[in-house]
Design an enzyme around this catalytic site. Structure first.
Site, PDB file in Angstrom:
ATOM      1  N   HIS A 159      35.198   0.068  46.210  1.00 51.42           N
ATOM      2  CA  HIS A 159      36.093   0.981  46.929  1.00 51.42           C
ATOM      3  C   HIS A 159      37.543   0.512  46.809  1.00 51.42           C
ATOM      4  CE1 HIS A 159      32.273   2.069  48.893  1.00 51.42           C
ATOM      5  NE2 HIS A 159      32.842   3.251  49.049  1.00 51.42           N
TER       6      HIS A 159
ATOM      7  N   ASP B  59      29.758   7.759  41.023  1.00 52.06           N
ATOM      8  CA  ASP B  59      30.208   7.395  42.359  1.00 52.06           C
ATOM      9  C   ASP B  59      31.562   8.093  42.560  1.00 52.06           C
ATOM     10  OD1 ASP B  59      30.302   6.183  44.845  1.00 52.06           O
ATOM     11  OD2 ASP B  59      29.896   4.166  44.086  1.00 52.06           O
TER      12      ASP B  59
END
Length: 364
Positions: A196, A268
């Site tokens: 992230h 993702d």
């Protein structure tokens, strides 16, 4: 020769509609807004994702999903209504509702029947809100105790246990009508950084990956998993140029050709630091599609989402990708929607007491 339903639908679709189906989009805020409305009505996106920032009280989530379905009601292709509901620290449920324990709880117990019942409970819970797709279970092997991204989200440090318990959860969901997206291929378990925030690097060879991280994913493929999510991780021994989510060597070469996966490949979230630190979202999404992805997950913002649609359209127009390549992914996506008989049906209310009773029976 009989023409399939999917082929009939595709024959009527414009190129723009086909490209829209390649995206699953996120949104800002907790209520349905103009940007999401345009993405659904004008661009005909393939689906939506709700994240923590969109989670409110139960009726608020229900209303947001119902409004999305209402916007798509006049279109003949239903939406993927997707969410990350793993349990533990990755849950998008309202704060008032009980959350499942993290995956390592079920791994420690090691009971396949309990794992299956957990998947079935998740299916019932998600259906109650109107979801049809869940980004779970995690099939990463917890091989690095200092991993900030996975940890207790993994069932075990033993790849065979991850496969055994993970497949039971997957079956519990899929046999009760929720599309299971297993993640994060080819394995996020041995990273030192959170994708992230920035791009993790794993220096394992292909042989080492086959001995650990790939075992649960191969088991899932053998059990006809519908969707696999590809992680944003650099594997320099496999591809020294691109991270896994943008790598043709990894998505097409390893996952499709070597491991024989014929289902849907999803990225993702393309807005994560591992990608946007080095690429714009549209250029990364285009490269991922060239590499072999089918669904591009773009959690925000609206400019990135429309920019990706335009980048894909331009790439077809200049010949970087062919419409046949677009068709290949759209066909997989539509077959999956048909297999699960998805419909944009609005739900009037949620029986929260029934859900809590099921939870209490499961986690005593």
């Amino acid at each position: 020769m009989t023409i399939s339903y999917v082929d009939l639908v595709m024959d009527e679709m414009t190129l723009e509609e086909k490209i829209g189906q390649l995206l699953i989009v996120g949104m800002e805020g907790k209520t349905y807004g103009d940007e999401l409305d345009r993405l659904i009505r004008k661009y005909h996106v393939g689906g939506i994702i709700l994240l923590g920032r969109n989670s409110s009280y139960p009726a608020g989530i229900l209303n947001l999903l119902n409004e999305s379905k209402k916007a798509n009601a006049d279109y003949n292709i239903p939406l993927f209504i997707s969410v990350d509901e793993e349990g533990g620290r990755v849950s998008r449920l309202p704060s008032s509702m009980k959350k499942l324990p993290a995956a390592d709880y079920f791994g420690r117990i090691g009971d396949e029947t309990l794992a299956y019942e957990t998947g079935a409970y998740l299916a019932e819970l998600l259906h109650a809100f109107g979801y049809n797709m869940n980004y779970a279970p995690v099939l990463d092997v917890h091989s690095n105790p200092r991993n900030p991204a996975i940890g207790d989200r993994s069932f075990s440090s033993d790849p065979d246990e991850v496969a055994r318990i993970g497949m039971a959860v997957m079956r519990g969901m899929t046999e009760n009508g929720i599309i299971s997206v297993v993640k994060h291929f080819p394995g996020h378990g041995d990273t030192h950084v959170d994708s992230h925030l920035s791009l993790p690097v794993i220096k394992k060879t292909l042989v080492e990956l086959y001995e650990t991280d790939l075992i649960p994913f191969q088991r899932a493929i053998d059990e006809q998993v519908d969707v696999i999510m590809v992680a944003h991780i650099m594997f320099p021994e496999l591809d020294s140029t691109y991270p896994s989510s943008l790598s043709k060597k990894i998505i097409t070469g390893l996952l499709r050709e070597e491991m024989n996966f014929e289902g849907v490949v999803i990225t993702d979230d393309m807005t994560m630091g591992a990608i946007v630190n080095d690429y714009t979202v549209p250029e990364a999404a285009l490269q991922s599609f060239i590499a072999g992805s089918d669904l591009l997950l773009i959690a925000g913002d609206y400019e990135n989402q429309v920019g990706t649609i335009n980048a894909l359209l331009s790439a077809v127009q200049v010949g970087t990708i062919t419409e046949e390549r677009i068709d290949e992914s759209v066909r997989r996506i539509l077959k999956l929607k048909e297999r699960y008989q998805l419909k944009d049906i609005q739900i009037e209310e949620i029986d929260l007491n029934a859900i809590e009773r099921k939870y209490n029976n499961l986690i005593e």
